[in-house]
Structures are given as C-alpha cells and as structure tokens.
Design a protein around this motif. Structure first.
Motif, PDB file in Angstrom:
ATOM      1  N   GLN A 406       0.830  -1.209   0.000  1.00 54.78           N
ATOM      2  CA  GLN A 406       0.000   0.000   0.000  1.00 54.78           C
ATOM      3  C   GLN A 406       0.866   1.261   0.000  1.00 54.78           C
ATOM      4  OE1 GLN A 406      -2.527  -1.330   3.441  1.00 54.78           O
ATOM      5  NE2 GLN A 406      -4.161  -0.391   2.222  1.00 54.78           N
ATOM      6  N   ARG A 407       1.954   1.223   0.737  1.00 53.91           N
ATOM      7  CA  ARG A 407       2.863   2.366   0.765  1.00 53.91           C
ATOM      8  C   ARG A 407       3.422   2.635  -0.635  1.00 53.91           C
ATOM      9  NH1 ARG A 407       5.082   3.657   6.076  1.00 53.91           N
ATOM     10  NH2 ARG A 407       3.907   2.471   7.627  1.00 53.91           N
ATOM     11  N   LEU A 408       3.840   1.581  -1.298  1.00 57.39           N
ATOM     12  CA  LEU A 408       4.378   1.716  -2.653  1.00 57.39           C
ATOM     13  C   LEU A 408       3.315   2.264  -3.597  1.00 57.39           C
ATOM     14  CD1 LEU A 408       6.823   1.271  -4.483  1.00 57.39           C
ATOM     15  CD2 LEU A 408       5.984  -1.057  -4.909  1.00 57.39           C
ATOM     16  N   HIS A 409       2.070   1.818  -3.406  1.00 58.74           N
ATOM     17  CA  HIS A 409       0.962   2.289  -4.246  1.00 58.74           C
ATOM     18  C   HIS A 409       0.785   3.806  -4.099  1.00 58.74           C
ATOM     19  CE1 HIS A 409      -3.110   2.817  -5.829  1.00 58.74           C
ATOM     20  NE2 HIS A 409      -3.450   3.373  -4.675  1.00 58.74           N
ATOM     21  N   TYR A 410       0.754   4.300  -2.863  1.00 57.15           N
ATOM     22  CA  TYR A 410       0.547   5.735  -2.638  1.00 57.15           C
ATOM     23  C   TYR A 410       1.696   6.565  -3.211  1.00 57.15           C
ATOM     24  CZ  TYR A 410      -3.555   5.111   0.337  1.00 57.15           C
ATOM     25  OH  TYR A 410      -4.811   4.831   0.800  1.00 57.15           O
ATOM     26  N   ILE A 411       2.929   6.056  -3.067  1.00 57.79           N
ATOM     27  CA  ILE A 411       4.080   6.796  -3.589  1.00 57.79           C
ATOM     28  C   ILE A 411       4.023   6.886  -5.109  1.00 57.79           C
ATOM     29  CG2 ILE A 411       6.593   6.763  -3.860  1.00 57.79           C
ATOM     30  CD1 ILE A 411       6.735   5.440  -1.072  1.00 57.79           C
ATOM     31  N   THR A 412       3.800   5.744  -5.760  1.00 55.55           N
ATOM     32  CA  THR A 412       3.786   5.734  -7.222  1.00 55.55           C
ATOM     33  C   THR A 412       2.609   6.534  -7.785  1.00 55.55           C
ATOM     34  OG1 THR A 412       2.601   3.609  -7.193  1.00 55.55           O
ATOM     35  CG2 THR A 412       4.997   3.535  -7.401  1.00 55.55           C
ATOM     36  N   GLU A 413       1.449   6.448  -7.116  1.00 49.24           N
ATOM     37  CA  GLU A 413       0.289   7.184  -7.611  1.00 49.24           C
ATOM     38  C   GLU A 413       0.448   8.681  -7.393  1.00 49.24           C
ATOM     39  OE1 GLU A 413      -2.216   5.950  -9.456  1.00 49.24           O
ATOM     40  OE2 GLU A 413      -0.916   4.201  -9.398  1.00 49.24           O
ATOM     41  N   ALA A 414       1.103   9.093  -6.302  1.00 51.06           N
ATOM     42  CA  ALA A 414       1.379  10.518  -6.090  1.00 51.06           C
ATOM     43  C   ALA A 414       2.241  11.058  -7.221  1.00 51.06           C
ATOM     44  CB  ALA A 414       2.066  10.730  -4.747  1.00 51.06           C
ATOM     45  N   LEU A 415       3.216  10.282  -7.648  1.00 48.94           N
ATOM     46  CA  LEU A 415       4.081  10.702  -8.751  1.00 48.94           C
ATOM     47  C   LEU A 415       3.333  10.675 -10.076  1.00 48.94           C
ATOM     48  CD1 LEU A 415       7.367   8.898  -7.681  1.00 48.94           C
ATOM     49  CD2 LEU A 415       6.757  11.304  -7.371  1.00 48.94           C
ATOM     50  N   ARG A 416       2.428   9.698 -10.253  1.00 52.79           N
ATOM     51  CA  ARG A 416       1.615   9.641 -11.469  1.00 52.79           C
ATOM     52  C   ARG A 416       0.740  10.889 -11.584  1.00 52.79           C
ATOM     53  NH1 ARG A 416      -0.249   5.420 -14.297  1.00 52.79           N
ATOM     54  NH2 ARG A 416      -2.396   6.010 -13.836  1.00 52.79           N
ATOM     55  N   ALA A 421      -1.231  12.134 -14.811  1.00 47.49           N
ATOM     56  CA  ALA A 421      -2.087  10.954 -14.979  1.00 47.49           C
ATOM     57  C   ALA A 421      -3.035  10.828 -13.804  1.00 47.49           C
ATOM     58  CB  ALA A 421      -1.233   9.682 -15.094  1.00 47.49           C
ATOM     59  N   ALA A 422      -4.210  10.302 -14.057  1.00 46.98           N
ATOM     60  CA  ALA A 422      -5.169  10.098 -12.964  1.00 46.98           C
ATOM     61  C   ALA A 422      -4.792   8.855 -12.185  1.00 46.98           C
ATOM     62  CB  ALA A 422      -6.574   9.932 -13.531  1.00 46.98           C
ATOM     63  N   PRO A 423      -5.071   8.819 -10.879  1.00 49.54           N
ATOM     64  CA  PRO A 423      -4.756   7.643 -10.087  1.00 49.54           C
ATOM     65  C   PRO A 423      -5.532   6.430 -10.559  1.00 49.54           C
ATOM     66  CG  PRO A 423      -5.334   9.512  -8.701  1.00 49.54           C
ATOM     67  CD  PRO A 423      -5.669   9.875 -10.080  1.00 49.54           C
ATOM     68  N   LYS A 424      -4.948   5.290 -10.406  1.00 46.75           N
ATOM     69  CA  LYS A 424      -5.653   4.055 -10.742  1.00 46.75           C
ATOM     70  C   LYS A 424      -6.731   3.807  -9.702  1.00 46.75           C
ATOM     71  CE  LYS A 424      -1.640   1.807 -12.856  1.00 46.75           C
ATOM     72  NZ  LYS A 424      -0.672   0.713 -12.728  1.00 46.75           N
ATOM     73  N   THR A 425      -7.841   3.221 -10.136  1.00 48.50           N
ATOM     74  CA  THR A 425      -8.931   2.921  -9.207  1.00 48.50           C
ATOM     75  C   THR A 425      -9.245   1.445  -9.235  1.00 48.50           C
ATOM     76  OG1 THR A 425     -10.559   3.396 -10.927  1.00 48.50           O
ATOM     77  CG2 THR A 425      -9.921   5.235  -9.491  1.00 48.50           C
TER      78      THR A 425
END
Length: 425
Positions: A406-416, A421-425
């Motif tokens: 989950q931590r990796l998800h938030y970091i990568t999506e913040a950069l996206r 780019a819109a966050p993945k849902t």
C-alpha cells in the motif's frame, strides 16, 4: 532545525493566517518556516528535498491531497496538521457536514491533528470525522481561534490609505459569486463536491449532492444580478456616498490567473463613487472605515462586530437550498432585508446621510464569536501565538497502519498524479 511547511491552496484567502502564525514561529529558536503552493508543478520533488517535520495545510477535500500527504508521511515522516479555512457551516444539516468532512476515505492516522477556529465546528465536524473513521481520538481535534480576528488595525495598504483620505461616508459591500461561472466539468475537476474517483461523468452529474449544488449555482446567478443591481442603484442615487466593493479571495485569484472574466462585476465599474478592491487587502483595514457592511452570508459578518461596523444581509427568502448561504441565516447580522424588495438599501443610505450610527450591540453575535471563532469580547485573543506554540511543541506522529504494498501504491500514484495521470482505481 525543525522545518514547518505551510502548504496553501488559495494564497489570497490564507495568507493573513499564514503570515501571522509564521511571524510567531520565527520568534522561536530552532524553527525554519517555508511556504509552498499545493499547485506547485514541482511539489513532490520539493517535498522530498525539504523533508518538512510538519506540514500545515488546508482540510482534505480531494483525493489528490490524500496521495500527496501520503507521499510526505511515508517518505519524509512529516506530521500532517490541517487548519480550517471555513468558519460558518450549517452543522445541523448532516449532508452539509458530510460535504465538509470530505467525500473521500482516508486513514485516521493520515492527518495527525485537525485545528479548528471555534468550538461549534470542532464539536460537530470533529464528530463527523470520527463517524467517517478519519480520526482516532479527540486528542487529534484542537481549537485555536482565527488569526484574522486578531484586532491589529493598521491602514498599511496604499488602497486603504487612499480610502481613509476620502472624506465621504463609506459603505462596504462584499462579493463572492465566482462559482456562478462554474460548469459541470469545473465541479468534476474540483473533486470536492462528490467523490469522482473511478466514476463516469454521467454517473457523477446524477449524484444527488451534485444536482443540488448545480441548482444552488443557478439560483445564485439570479441572486448575484439582484445584489449587484441594488449596489448600482444605491450608488446612482447617493453620489455623496463611496461604495467600497471588496472581492472574495477566490474572485481575486481567478482574475489574477486569467481563468475567468467576472462579467457580473462590469456594472460596478461605471460609477465614480464605486471603488472595487481587486487586491488582497485584509478586511480589517476596510471595516473601521465603513458606516455599513452589506453582504450575502459571509463570516465577515462576525468580524465586523469587532470594529462596531453594522451589517446588512440581503437574503433570498423564497429559496431553500442547503448549499446556498444567501438563503440561510448562519450569523446574527445587525439587519436583514429581502433581496427581492425594491429599493432595499434606500432607508439605510438615508440614515447614513443623516449621520445616524447604525451599530447595535448584539448578544447573539457575541455568542457566535465564541462558538465559531473562540473569541470572547474584552479578553486577550492571540490564536496565531496559540497555533505557533502548538506547532513548536512536542507533537505525536501517528503511524500509518498499512503494508509495504500500500505504501508503494501511494508513492507511485502521487508521482503519477504529478505527471498528469489520474490515479488508478
């Protein structure tokens, strides 16, 4: 060195509080203060370079904020402190409370502390945040007052000094109608009315809250026309009175950014005795100069009482809409009038010309000043110092209870998000 970052949304609206709290923080040893816009194109990079110990920012209203704050908390171990930007909401309306608590879910340990201006909002909105599992304990809810209400009048701006030299009687009128220019797409892009994440446009625009908000915008367009017309008609009939029209910070920001043309303001530019204030000037510089303040339902209704400036609210009495402040009585104005009444300002202008003092003591306002702003007339009021003392003290970092994935998800999506780019849902 303790690094404290003010991450602001609308500088025109938030700068007085930021500057006053920063001034108090700079008196303390071992503290460095920074300011960054949440719209800064290099925000993720600047957060990671600065690695602030504390981020003081506005309450969470969008999912983009959630990802950015997660980035700061995970990578920099920053404490997140939100400081309210709204003092008046109808906290007896559950749907309004839900809107102000935010449409998006997030961990109760993401925001370490929520600071409110007054007790009423802290109580009711704090409870709603707890119901939505966005806070863990009452200790995360703090009350500090509103630094803008620190009565330190100084006619420092060139505009205020020029107005002070003008010997005419002055009437202050407030505008805040930029949202009448919003389209459906504007509201979707703003993200803060309903949860837009992972939803199609046709689904979003059918959402009941979205529909009611759009209805409020339509009604406010008609109200705005009447409001401006009343000021124009009063200025035309009473040329010896100077009408000071103070734009809302959102209007000022939009004009500066060139995003929207405020065509509804054009009739006001045709009169010598109407002065538009289109720069960010503290309202405290204008209130002491004014014999009366006309408004639509603003928090300045309370602030004006500190300067013994009487207030007149023009109400839209034939409409019921929870998202339209013009149709609700959230504060105790000195006077109320129906926006649809012909010549509604006439009797007040005649009294001003006769030299009458329109101010009246109002116990209900004094009660509301305490409930909404933690202000007690006659007592010392230094919320900027209270907030600075709090931020410079020993605060508890609330750990995120999420796994590595989950931590990796938030970091990568913040950069996206940063790269468009819109966050993945």
């Amino acid at each position: 060195m303790k690094k404290i970052l003010f991450l602001y949304n609308n500088y025109e609206r938030e700068h007085v509080n930021i500057e006053r709290i920063s001034k108090e923080l700079q008196k303390k040893k071992g503290i460095k203060v920074y300011q960054i816009s949440c719209m800064d194109k290099d925000l993720p990079k600047r957060l990671l370079q600065l690695r602030p110990h504390i981020i003081v920012t506005y309450p969470i209203t969008t999912y983009i904020q959630i990802y950015m704050y997660m980035l700061a908390k995970i990578c920099c171990r920053s404490l997140i402190v939100t400081f309210t930007t709204e003092g008046l909401i109808d906290y007896y309306d559950k749907e309004v409370l839900k809107l102000w608590a935010g449409a998006y879910d997030y961990s109760p340990t993401l925001v370490d502390y929520h600071i409110f201006w007054g007790r009423a909002l802290a109580k009711h909105l704090g409870r709603e945040l707890h119901i939505q599992n966005k806070v863990l304990a009452k200790s995360q809810i703090k009350i500090a007052g509103n630094p803008m209400y620190e009565k330190e009048w100084a006619c420092s701006s060139p505009e205020a000094r020029q107005l002070m030299r003008d010997r005419r009687s002055k009437v202050l009128a407030l505008t805040a109608f930029s949202r009448i220019l919003y389209t459906k797409q504007d509201l979707i892009n703003a993200q803060d009315i309903v949860n837009v994440q992972g939803r199609r446009k046709d689904e979003i625009v059918r959402d009941e809250t979205f529909v009611q908000y759009m209805e409020a915008i339509e009604k406010e367009r008609a109200y705005c026309e009447k409001y401006i017309a009343h000021i124009v008609n009063a200025a035309r009939r009473h040329k010896e009175i100077l009408f000071i029209v103070k734009l809302h910070p959102h209007e000022i920001e939009s004009i500066k950014a060139g995003r929207r043309k405020m065509k509804y303001l054009e009739p006001l530019r045709q009169f010598e005795n109407i002065k538009l204030i289109e720069k960010s000037i503290p309202i405290s510089e204008l209130l002491p100069l004014s014999r009366l303040m006309i408004h639509y339902g603003s928090t300045v209704d309370l602030e004006s009482y500190l300067y013994k400036t009487p207030t007149l609210k023009l109400e839209q009495r034939d409409i019921v809409n929870r998202y339209m402040t013009e149709s609700k009585r959230l504060t105790a104005s000195t006077y109320y009038e129906d926006i649809d009444e012909v010549g509604v300002l006439e009797k007040y202008m005649e009294r001003i010309e006769a030299g009458d003092n329109l101010f009246q003591r109002n116990r209900e306002v004094e009660k509301q000043l305490y409930e909404y702003m933690n202000y007690v007339p006659g007592k010392s009021y230094r919320p900027s110092k209270e907030v600075a003392d709090f931020l410079s003290g020993r605060l508890k970092f609330h750990k995120l209870k999420i796994g590595f994935g989950q931590r990796l998800h938030y970091i990568t999506e913040a950069l996206r998000i940063h790269f468009g780019a819109a966050p993945k849902t």
